[in-house]
Design a protein around this motif. Structure first.
Motif, PDB file in Angstrom:
ATOM      1  N   ARG A   1       0.665  -1.336  -0.039  1.00 16.12           N
ATOM      2  CA  ARG A   1       0.366   0.190   0.044  1.00 16.12           C
ATOM      3  C   ARG A   1       0.972   1.151  -0.304  1.00 16.12           C
ATOM      4  NH1 ARG A   1      -5.041  -0.826   3.399  1.00 16.12           N
ATOM      5  NH2 ARG A   1      -5.833   0.741   2.341  1.00 16.12           N
ATOM      6  N   PRO A   2       1.616   1.354  -0.919  1.00 19.46           N
ATOM      7  CA  PRO A   2       2.415   2.250  -1.295  1.00 19.46           C
ATOM      8  C   PRO A   2       2.076   4.016  -1.439  1.00 19.46           C
ATOM      9  CG  PRO A   2       2.590   1.080  -3.334  1.00 19.46           C
ATOM     10  CD  PRO A   2       1.942   0.435  -2.285  1.00 19.46           C
ATOM     11  N   VAL A   3       2.243   5.034  -1.452  1.00 21.83           N
ATOM     12  CA  VAL A   3       1.351   6.169  -1.146  1.00 21.83           C
ATOM     13  C   VAL A   3       1.769   7.705  -2.020  1.00 21.83           C
ATOM     14  CG1 VAL A   3       0.462   6.159   0.874  1.00 21.83           C
ATOM     15  CG2 VAL A   3       2.385   7.402   1.245  1.00 21.83           C
ATOM     16  N   ASP A   4       2.910   6.797  -3.282  1.00 21.90           N
ATOM     17  CA  ASP A   4       3.515   7.555  -4.384  1.00 21.90           C
ATOM     18  C   ASP A   4       2.598   8.134  -4.872  1.00 21.90           C
ATOM     19  OD1 ASP A   4       2.705   5.007  -4.975  1.00 21.90           O
ATOM     20  OD2 ASP A   4       3.721   5.479  -7.087  1.00 21.90           O
ATOM     21  N   GLN A   5       0.859   7.956  -5.296  1.00 22.74           N
ATOM     22  CA  GLN A   5       0.358   8.678  -6.490  1.00 22.74           C
ATOM     23  C   GLN A   5      -0.194   9.580  -5.693  1.00 22.74           C
ATOM     24  OE1 GLN A   5       0.233   7.590  -9.606  1.00 22.74           O
ATOM     25  NE2 GLN A   5       1.629   5.851  -8.755  1.00 22.74           N
ATOM     26  N   HIS A   6      -0.190   9.683  -3.842  1.00 21.47           N
ATOM     27  CA  HIS A   6      -0.666  10.887  -3.634  1.00 21.47           C
ATOM     28  C   HIS A   6       0.411  12.370  -3.806  1.00 21.47           C
ATOM     29  CE1 HIS A   6      -2.725   8.659  -0.452  1.00 21.47           C
ATOM     30  NE2 HIS A   6      -3.192   7.671  -1.324  1.00 21.47           N
TER      31      HIS A   6
ATOM     32  N   VAL B   1      -8.374   5.271  -4.162  1.00 28.98           N
ATOM     33  CA  VAL B   1      -9.309   5.643  -2.958  1.00 28.98           C
ATOM     34  C   VAL B   1      -8.576   6.584  -2.495  1.00 28.98           C
ATOM     35  CG1 VAL B   1     -11.102   5.811  -1.850  1.00 28.98           C
ATOM     36  CG2 VAL B   1     -10.849   3.858  -3.295  1.00 28.98           C
ATOM     37  N   THR B   2      -8.108   6.607  -1.604  1.00 28.05           N
ATOM     38  CA  THR B   2      -7.363   7.773  -0.845  1.00 28.05           C
ATOM     39  C   THR B   2      -6.922   8.441  -1.768  1.00 28.05           C
ATOM     40  OG1 THR B   2      -6.347   6.117   0.124  1.00 28.05           O
ATOM     41  CG2 THR B   2      -7.818   6.939   1.133  1.00 28.05           C
ATOM     42  N   GLY B   3      -6.066   8.274  -2.490  1.00 26.96           N
ATOM     43  CA  GLY B   3      -5.537   9.238  -3.489  1.00 26.96           C
ATOM     44  C   GLY B   3      -5.873  10.169  -4.427  1.00 26.96           C
TER      45      GLY B   3
ATOM     46  N   THR C   1      -8.006  -9.127  -7.180  1.00 25.01           N
ATOM     47  CA  THR C   1      -7.067  -8.150  -8.391  1.00 25.01           C
ATOM     48  C   THR C   1      -6.446  -6.740  -7.458  1.00 25.01           C
ATOM     49  OG1 THR C   1      -8.394  -5.918  -8.871  1.00 25.01           O
ATOM     50  CG2 THR C   1      -8.222  -8.623  -9.719  1.00 25.01           C
ATOM     51  N   ILE C   2      -6.807  -6.256  -6.119  1.00 22.06           N
ATOM     52  CA  ILE C   2      -6.283  -4.705  -5.368  1.00 22.06           C
ATOM     53  C   ILE C   2      -4.747  -4.798  -4.385  1.00 22.06           C
ATOM     54  CG2 ILE C   2      -6.977  -2.970  -4.836  1.00 22.06           C
ATOM     55  CD1 ILE C   2      -8.650  -3.399  -7.003  1.00 22.06           C
ATOM     56  N   PHE C   3      -5.241  -6.108  -3.917  1.00 22.10           N
ATOM     57  CA  PHE C   3      -4.367  -5.964  -2.923  1.00 22.10           C
ATOM     58  C   PHE C   3      -3.358  -7.251  -3.072  1.00 22.10           C
ATOM     59  CE2 PHE C   3      -7.068  -3.449  -0.929  1.00 22.10           C
ATOM     60  CZ  PHE C   3      -6.497  -2.170  -0.673  1.00 22.10           C
TER      61      PHE C   3
HETATM   62  C1  LIG Z   1      -9.815   4.799   4.122  1.00 20.66           C
HETATM   63  C2  LIG Z   1     -10.526   3.840   3.043  1.00 20.66           C
HETATM   64  O1  LIG Z   1     -10.776   4.501   2.149  1.00 20.66           O
HETATM   65  N1  LIG Z   1      -9.719   2.522   2.603  1.00 20.66           N
HETATM   66  C3  LIG Z   1      -9.913   1.882   1.025  1.00 20.66           C
HETATM   67  C4  LIG Z   1      -9.368   2.496   0.621  1.00 20.66           C
HETATM   68  O2  LIG Z   1      -8.036   2.349   0.771  1.00 20.66           O
HETATM   69  P1  LIG Z   1      -6.739   3.112  -0.015  1.00 20.66           P
HETATM   70  O3  LIG Z   1      -7.379   3.922  -0.511  1.00 20.66           O
HETATM   71  O4  LIG Z   1      -5.320   2.828   0.906  1.00 20.66           O
HETATM   72  O5  LIG Z   1      -6.581   2.186  -1.581  1.00 20.66           O
HETATM   73  P2  LIG Z   1      -6.291   2.095  -2.664  1.00 20.66           P
HETATM   74  O6  LIG Z   1      -7.235   2.451  -3.473  1.00 20.66           O
HETATM   75  O7  LIG Z   1      -5.249   3.238  -3.113  1.00 20.66           O
HETATM   76  O8  LIG Z   1      -5.222   1.125  -3.095  1.00 20.66           O
HETATM   77  C5  LIG Z   1      -5.355   0.591  -4.589  1.00 20.66           C
HETATM   78  C6  LIG Z   1      -3.950  -0.550  -5.200  1.00 20.66           C
HETATM   79  O9  LIG Z   1      -3.461   1.138  -5.453  1.00 20.66           O
HETATM   80  C7  LIG Z   1      -2.449   0.713  -4.837  1.00 20.66           C
HETATM   81  N2  LIG Z   1      -1.662   2.026  -4.763  1.00 20.66           N
HETATM   82  C8  LIG Z   1      -2.407   3.097  -4.230  1.00 20.66           C
HETATM   83  C9  LIG Z   1      -1.646   4.693  -4.339  1.00 20.66           C
HETATM   84  C10 LIG Z   1      -0.772   4.734  -4.112  1.00 20.66           C
HETATM   85  O10 LIG Z   1       0.092   5.404  -4.053  1.00 20.66           O
HETATM   86  N3  LIG Z   1       0.177   3.557  -4.939  1.00 20.66           N
HETATM   87  C11 LIG Z   1      -0.148   2.650  -4.846  1.00 20.66           C
HETATM   88  O11 LIG Z   1       1.016   1.685  -5.063  1.00 20.66           O
HETATM   89  C12 LIG Z   1      -2.291   0.297  -3.654  1.00 20.66           C
HETATM   90  O12 LIG Z   1      -0.994  -0.539  -3.015  1.00 20.66           O
HETATM   91  C13 LIG Z   1      -3.151  -1.092  -3.937  1.00 20.66           C
HETATM   92  O13 LIG Z   1      -2.866  -2.298  -4.819  1.00 20.66           O
HETATM   93  O14 LIG Z   1      -9.459   1.610  -1.229  1.00 20.66           O
HETATM   94  C14 LIG Z   1      -9.841   0.144  -0.778  1.00 20.66           C
HETATM   95  C15 LIG Z   1     -10.238  -0.206  -2.357  1.00 20.66           C
HETATM   96  O15 LIG Z   1     -11.026  -0.094  -3.099  1.00 20.66           O
HETATM   97  C16 LIG Z   1      -9.793  -0.585   0.551  1.00 20.66           C
HETATM   98  O16 LIG Z   1     -10.056  -1.775  -0.093  1.00 20.66           O
HETATM   99  C17 LIG Z   1     -10.214   0.459   1.696  1.00 20.66           C
HETATM  100  O17 LIG Z   1     -11.016   0.103   1.865  1.00 20.66           O
END
Ligand SMILES: CC(=O)N[C@H]1[C@@H](OP(=O)(O)OP(=O)(O)OC[C@H]2O[C@@H](n3ccc(=O)[nH]c3=O)[C@H](O)[C@@H]2O)O[C@H](CO)[C@@H](O)[C@@H]1O
Ligand SMILES: C=C(OP(=O)(O)O)C(=O)O
Length: 417
Positions: free
Chosen positions: A121-126, A163-165, A325-327
């Motif tokens: 769960r990286p935050v690189d896109q944010h 989503v959080t991005g 497919t997400i995690f």
């Molecule tokens: C608080 C909240 O709303 N949590 C939800 C949010 O988590 P969250 O927002 O953390 O999940 P993301 O939609 O960002 O993640 C989707 C995928 O993108 C990847 N990724 C994401 C951001 C980034 O900067 N880089 C990257 O590689 C993640 O590792 C993951 O594999 O959406 C998820 C997917 O619907 C849900 O399971 C979580 O319940």
């Protein structure tokens, strides 16, 4: 550490009130950072994650008053735009303070969230998005340090749907100079709920509910009142519980249209569903049919419902495949379900579930939030007693789950250590 003791006890009957959505409430609480005026929120769920977020906001100087399911926020006195490791490590959604703090105060210091049980769960896109808006971002000693005198509008295409991005960049863009276009935006209902609040605060946002959000930045945002959308994942969890245990239950406070993919799969499993604008009635008798699915972004089948459907498939007739497919690591519940007698084999990102006629109660361990929910569902249908350890994961995201289930006839109780 609290545990849950469940005795498999047959069908469920009655009504359940669905709480406000965790994944909407958390970004919405962070939106309180964007204004010096009052933000009144209702239908805020009573969850550990909400308490953690309120602690984090108060630590920054936000006045946050909570009474039942109402919260009043005032961010006039913010004095420390920082999110410390101690709070971020317990709740990854703390990263949602980054965009609002940077947009309103020109600086933010937020601990990097670590990986968690379900993936890296990286935050690189944010970070990439904020940089495109002119922020200078450094990562030092485990903290993201971001600065920008004023963010500038930009066109941002995230590498994947996040989503959080999307939420972080959307909040940042509301106070940026000029137009921001977020391409490949997440369309989850919780993103839209946040956007609706932002509009009430004076933000200019077009494309809400689509994958292209266009935001015209404004100088400042004002106060607003908002009711948090019902929790589709909590609702989906109770639907699966009835599908597995049988019975007749009506869920209230939930818009069925945000659960389309889940309701489709339940019908395929043999469940009877009726619904109105804010309720869903679920009826089930006999054994469910196994249903195959793959998780994907909204409006497709949510990853946050994968574990609960795995529990349902575990007691279904036939076999099914479940592809995540997400995690990259969201099958931790499989081992525990198998301890209860399920027959699930993992092949890469696919689990093959062969339904068994009955599960048998055992001691199991929750590993993450939805894994915990799947064990509760399995416990409701298992013969004998199931004791679930580490339910602090469940308390992060479910509002008094054992009370809601007891009220419809489940034999479930919390054992406090
Ligand atoms: C608080 C909240 O709303 N949590 C939800 C949010 O988590 P969250 O927002 O953390 O999940 P993301 O939609 O960002 O993640 C989707 C995928 O993108 C990847 N990724 C994401 C951001 C980034 O900067 N880089 C990257 O590689 C993640 O590792 C993951 O594999 O959406 C998820 C997917 O619907 C849900 O399971 C979580 O319940
Ligand atoms: C993964 C989840 O939450 P979080 O992003 O808060 O970890 C979830 O709600 O299932």
């Amino acid at each position: 550490m609290d545990k849950l003791l469940i005795e498999g006890n047959g069908p469920l009957h009655g009504d359940i009130q669905v709480s406000g959505a965790k994944n909407a409430a958390l970004p919405i609480l962070c939106a309180g950072l964007l204004t010096a005026e009052d933000v009144h929120l209702s239908n805020v769920p009573n969850l550990q994650d909400v308490r953690t977020m309120l602690r984090l906001l108060r630590q920054m100087g936000v006045r946050a008053e909570q009474e039942g399911e109402s919260v009043l926020l005032n961010g006039a006195g913010i004095n420390s735009p920082e999110a410390p490791y101690e709070l971020v490590k317990t709740m990854r959604a703390s990263i949602l303070v980054l965009g609002p703090l940077l947009a309103r105060f020109g600086e933010a210091r937020v601990s990097l969230p670590g990986g968690c049980a379900i993936g890296a769960r990286p935050v690189d896109q944010h970070i990439k998005g904020l940089q495109a808006m002119g922020a200078s971002v450094t990562i030092e000693h485990g903290f993201i340090n971001a600065r920008a005198a004023r963010l500038k509008g930009a066109r941002i295409i995230t590498d994947m749907i996040t989503v959080t991005g999307t939420e972080n960049l959307l909040m940042a863009a509301t106070l940026a100079d000029g137009e921001t276009v977020l391409e490949n935006a997440a369309r989850e209902p919780e993103v839209s709920d946040l956007a609706h609040l932002l509009v009430k605060m004076g933000a200019h946002i077009e494309g809400i509910g689509t994958d292209r959000l266009v935001i015209q930045g404004v100088e400042r945002l004002g106060g607003a009142s908002h009711t948090v959308v019902g929790d589709r994942i909590e609702a989906g969890t109770f639907l699966c519980a009835v599908a597995a245990a049988g019975g007749d239950v009506t869920l209230r406070g939930i818009d069925p249209t945000i659960l389309d993919a889940v309701l489709d799969k339940l019908r395929e499993a043999g469940v009877q569903i009726e619904s109105g604008t804010d309720w869903i009635r679920v009826r089930m008798s006999g054994r469910p049919r196994a249903v195959s699915f793959r998780t994907s972004e909204y409006p497709a089948f949510p990853t946050d419902m994968q574990a609960q459907f795995m529990a349902l498939n575990a007691v279904a007739e036939g076999a099914a495949t479940v592809t995540e497919t997400i995690f990259e690591n969201r099958f931790m519940h499989v081992q525990e379900l198998n301890r209860l007698g399920a027959n699930i084999a993992i092949e890469g990102n696919t689990a093959v579930v062969t339904g068994v006629p009955a599960l048998s109660g055992a001691m199991v361990m929750a590993t993450d939030l939805r894994a915990s929910a799947s064990l509760v569902i399995a416990g409701l249908v298992a013969q004998g007693e199931t004791l679930i350890d580490r339910i602090y994961h469940l308390d992060r995201g479910y509002d008094r789950m054992e009370h809601k289930l007891s009220a419809v006839g489940a034999k479930i109780r919390r054992i406090s250590a």
